[in-house]
Design a protein around this motif. Structure first.
Motif, PDB file in Angstrom:
ATOM      1  N   LEU A   1       0.834  -1.194   0.000  1.00 42.33           N
ATOM      2  CA  LEU A   1       0.000   0.000   0.000  1.00 42.33           C
ATOM      3  C   LEU A   1       0.874   1.252   0.000  1.00 42.33           C
ATOM      4  CD1 LEU A   1      -2.498  -1.072   2.830  1.00 42.33           C
ATOM      5  CD2 LEU A   1      -2.634  -1.593   0.382  1.00 42.33           C
ATOM      6  N   ARG A   2       0.440   2.277  -0.734  1.00 40.64           N
ATOM      7  CA  ARG A   2       1.141   3.563  -0.756  1.00 40.64           C
ATOM      8  C   ARG A   2       0.556   4.486   0.318  1.00 40.64           C
ATOM      9  NH1 ARG A   2      -0.247   5.065  -6.800  1.00 40.64           N
ATOM     10  NH2 ARG A   2      -2.159   4.037  -6.059  1.00 40.64           N
ATOM     11  N   PHE A   3       1.435   5.014   1.170  1.00 42.90           N
ATOM     12  CA  PHE A   3       1.020   5.981   2.206  1.00 42.90           C
ATOM     13  C   PHE A   3       1.503   7.351   1.757  1.00 42.90           C
ATOM     14  CE2 PHE A   3       1.538   8.555   5.952  1.00 42.90           C
ATOM     15  CZ  PHE A   3       0.482   8.213   6.783  1.00 42.90           C
ATOM     16  N   LEU A   4       0.573   8.211   1.362  1.00 43.26           N
ATOM     17  CA  LEU A   4       0.885   9.522   0.807  1.00 43.26           C
ATOM     18  C   LEU A   4       0.823  10.588   1.893  1.00 43.26           C
ATOM     19  CD1 LEU A   4       1.346  11.137  -1.904  1.00 43.26           C
ATOM     20  CD2 LEU A   4      -1.154  11.451  -1.939  1.00 43.26           C
ATOM     21  N   PHE A   5       1.830  11.481   1.904  1.00 44.40           N
ATOM     22  CA  PHE A   5       1.822  12.582   2.877  1.00 44.40           C
ATOM     23  C   PHE A   5       2.704  13.713   2.374  1.00 44.40           C
ATOM     24  CE2 PHE A   5       5.417   9.947   3.907  1.00 44.40           C
ATOM     25  CZ  PHE A   5       6.402  10.803   4.351  1.00 44.40           C
ATOM     26  N   GLU A   6       2.512  14.895   2.967  1.00 46.66           N
ATOM     27  CA  GLU A   6       3.358  16.045   2.637  1.00 46.66           C
ATOM     28  C   GLU A   6       4.712  15.866   3.309  1.00 46.66           C
ATOM     29  OE1 GLU A   6       2.024  20.164   2.142  1.00 46.66           O
ATOM     30  OE2 GLU A   6       0.099  19.499   2.958  1.00 46.66           O
ATOM     31  N   GLY A   7       5.775  15.928   2.528  1.00 44.06           N
ATOM     32  CA  GLY A   7       7.102  15.577   3.024  1.00 44.06           C
ATOM     33  C   GLY A   7       7.675  16.515   4.055  1.00 44.06           C
ATOM     34  N   ASP A   8       7.183  17.761   4.134  1.00 44.56           N
ATOM     35  CA  ASP A   8       7.762  18.706   5.092  1.00 44.56           C
ATOM     36  C   ASP A   8       7.074  18.671   6.450  1.00 44.56           C
ATOM     37  OD1 ASP A   8       5.369  19.829   4.382  1.00 44.56           O
ATOM     38  OD2 ASP A   8       6.167  21.812   3.870  1.00 44.56           O
ATOM     39  N   ASN A   9       6.160  17.715   6.649  1.00 41.42           N
ATOM     40  CA  ASN A   9       5.462  17.580   7.924  1.00 41.42           C
ATOM     41  C   ASN A   9       6.147  16.477   8.730  1.00 41.42           C
ATOM     42  OD1 ASN A   9       3.624  17.006  10.041  1.00 41.42           O
ATOM     43  ND2 ASN A   9       1.918  17.801   8.815  1.00 41.42           N
ATOM     44  N   ASP A  10       7.002  16.885   9.670  1.00 40.34           N
ATOM     45  CA  ASP A  10       7.825  15.914  10.392  1.00 40.34           C
ATOM     46  C   ASP A  10       6.996  14.925  11.202  1.00 40.34           C
ATOM     47  OD1 ASP A  10      10.107  17.025   9.359  1.00 40.34           O
ATOM     48  OD2 ASP A  10      10.516  18.299  11.086  1.00 40.34           O
ATOM     49  N   SER A  11       5.963  15.419  11.896  1.00 40.45           N
ATOM     50  CA  SER A  11       5.181  14.520  12.751  1.00 40.45           C
ATOM     51  C   SER A  11       4.441  13.484  11.926  1.00 40.45           C
ATOM     52  CB  SER A  11       4.200  15.314  13.615  1.00 40.45           C
ATOM     53  OG  SER A  11       3.223  15.967  12.819  1.00 40.45           O
ATOM     54  N   VAL A  12       3.947  13.880  10.758  1.00 38.86           N
ATOM     55  CA  VAL A  12       3.249  12.925   9.887  1.00 38.86           C
ATOM     56  C   VAL A  12       4.236  11.931   9.290  1.00 38.86           C
ATOM     57  CG1 VAL A  12       1.870  12.656   7.793  1.00 38.86           C
ATOM     58  CG2 VAL A  12       1.365  14.506   9.391  1.00 38.86           C
TER      59      VAL A  12
ATOM     60  N   GLY B   1       1.709  -8.359   8.162  1.00 41.67           N
ATOM     61  CA  GLY B   1       2.021  -8.802   6.810  1.00 41.67           C
ATOM     62  C   GLY B   1       1.668  -7.829   5.705  1.00 41.67           C
ATOM     63  N   ILE B   2       1.465  -6.532   6.047  1.00 42.94           N
ATOM     64  CA  ILE B   2       1.157  -5.519   5.036  1.00 42.94           C
ATOM     65  C   ILE B   2       2.396  -4.666   4.799  1.00 42.94           C
ATOM     66  CG2 ILE B   2      -0.289  -3.540   4.440  1.00 42.94           C
ATOM     67  CD1 ILE B   2      -2.412  -4.661   6.338  1.00 42.94           C
ATOM     68  N   LYS B   3       2.792  -4.529   3.541  1.00 40.97           N
ATOM     69  CA  LYS B   3       3.928  -3.683   3.189  1.00 40.97           C
ATOM     70  C   LYS B   3       3.428  -2.278   2.867  1.00 40.97           C
ATOM     71  CE  LYS B   3       7.877  -3.296   0.026  1.00 40.97           C
ATOM     72  NZ  LYS B   3       8.548  -3.871  -1.167  1.00 40.97           N
ATOM     73  N   VAL B   4       3.966  -1.275   3.545  1.00 37.24           N
ATOM     74  CA  VAL B   4       3.568   0.115   3.330  1.00 37.24           C
ATOM     75  C   VAL B   4       4.746   0.889   2.746  1.00 37.24           C
ATOM     76  CG1 VAL B   4       2.809   2.267   4.421  1.00 37.24           C
ATOM     77  CG2 VAL B   4       1.852   0.076   5.175  1.00 37.24           C
ATOM     78  N   ASP B   5       4.542   1.466   1.571  1.00 37.15           N
ATOM     79  CA  ASP B   5       5.543   2.322   0.944  1.00 37.15           C
ATOM     80  C   ASP B   5       5.215   3.778   1.269  1.00 37.15           C
ATOM     81  OD1 ASP B   5       6.906   0.206  -0.188  1.00 37.15           O
ATOM     82  OD2 ASP B   5       5.848   0.341  -2.117  1.00 37.15           O
ATOM     83  N   LEU B   6       6.158   4.487   1.888  1.00 42.82           N
ATOM     84  CA  LEU B   6       5.951   5.886   2.244  1.00 42.82           C
ATOM     85  C   LEU B   6       6.249   6.764   1.039  1.00 42.82           C
ATOM     86  CD1 LEU B   6       7.597   5.915   5.782  1.00 42.82           C
ATOM     87  CD2 LEU B   6       5.208   5.477   5.173  1.00 42.82           C
TER      88      LEU B   6
END
Length: 261
Positions: free
Chosen positions: A102-113, A128-133
């Motif tokens: 699964l792709r986990f999408l987020f704004e890269g400049d948000n450190d806490s996220v 057993g779930i692979k998460v791509d940041l």
């Protein structure tokens, strides 16, 4: 001589799960994510306990949004039922020759996220779930969420005075990730119609009934995983400032403060 105050919940920090993309088209995979993500750990270890655990998409104090108890899902059993099993022993479940990724999408400049994404990545790996940041700048992030180029997305409600009416209203248009994530839902059109009816209603019971349908349906379909309730902190010098208060609006009500001469 300073005092501090933490506000009541302002918005809901959550994971938006795409019902119209990849493995999360399957409701059992979405429900499994609800169980796999350890909210207590995120609240304590990322936010220092200052953001309490969120059990509901909308804080129950939000008008018309007092919710019944949520369901609890068992991740492993649900993934087994959906046909995702670790057949090659690499630690990740697979089906038809493909890992459960699964792709986990987020704004890269948000450190806490970013940190939250890493924690969720580790928690999902345990079942057993692979998460791509996928970290993006603000422009690409906004484009990707509108186009539904994600399976998981960090998001927030809008807060008072925009919750629930303005926030729910946005579900019906393509300007946010919410619309894209809901496109795979069988009752998407019915849900949008109930939001429209609620917004146009003058009878509060009609508003409440329609919003309860929306909240219960989104909970059953596991499109939203509430994680924490965001809060605001105020620190002030009590010798110089008095009558300090806070409410759940996005802005601090400075007009009520009193400053010593």
């Amino acid at each position: 001589g300073f005092e501090a105050m933490i506000s009541d919940p302002v918005t809901t920090n959550m994971i938006l799960v795409n019902s119209n993309s990849g493995p999360t088209k399957d409701v059992k995979v979405r429900q499994a994510l609800c169980y796999a993500i350890n909210k207590e750990s995120i609240s304590k270890n990322i936010y220092g306990g200052l953001q309490p655990v969120a059990d509901y998409l909308m804080n129950p104090k939000t008008p018309f949004c007092d919710m019944p108890e949520l369901k609890v899902y068992k991740a492993g059993a649900l993934l087994d039922e959906a046909g995702w099993k670790d057949t090659d022993g690499n630690g990740y479940r697979d089906k038809d020759g493909q890992d459960l990724t699964l792709r986990f999408l987020f704004e890269g400049d948000n450190d806490s996220v970013s940190i939250m994404g890493q924690v969720i990545q580790a928690q999902c790996k345990e079942v057993g779930i692979k998460v791509d940041l996928v970290a993006q700048d603000a422009t690409n992030y906004n484009t990707s969420q509108k186009e539904g180029l994600f399976e998981m997305l960090q998001a927030e409600t809008w807060g008072d005075p925009f919750d629930p009416h303005s926030y729910f209203s946005s579900f019906r248009v393509t300007t946010h990730g919410d619309y894209a994530a809901q496109l795979g839902l069988e009752k998407k059109k019915e849900m949008d119609a109930k939001i429209t009816e609620a917004i146009n209603a003058t009878d509060e019971k009609v508003v409440e009934d329609n919003y309860h349908f929306v909240l219960n349906y989104l909970t059953e379909e596991a499109v939203y995983i509430p994680v924490t309730y965001t809060t605001k902190a105020i620190i002030w010098n009590k010798d110089k400032v008095s009558n300090v208060s806070y409410n759940t609006t996005l802005d601090i009500p400075y007009e009520t403060f009193r400053v010593a001469e």
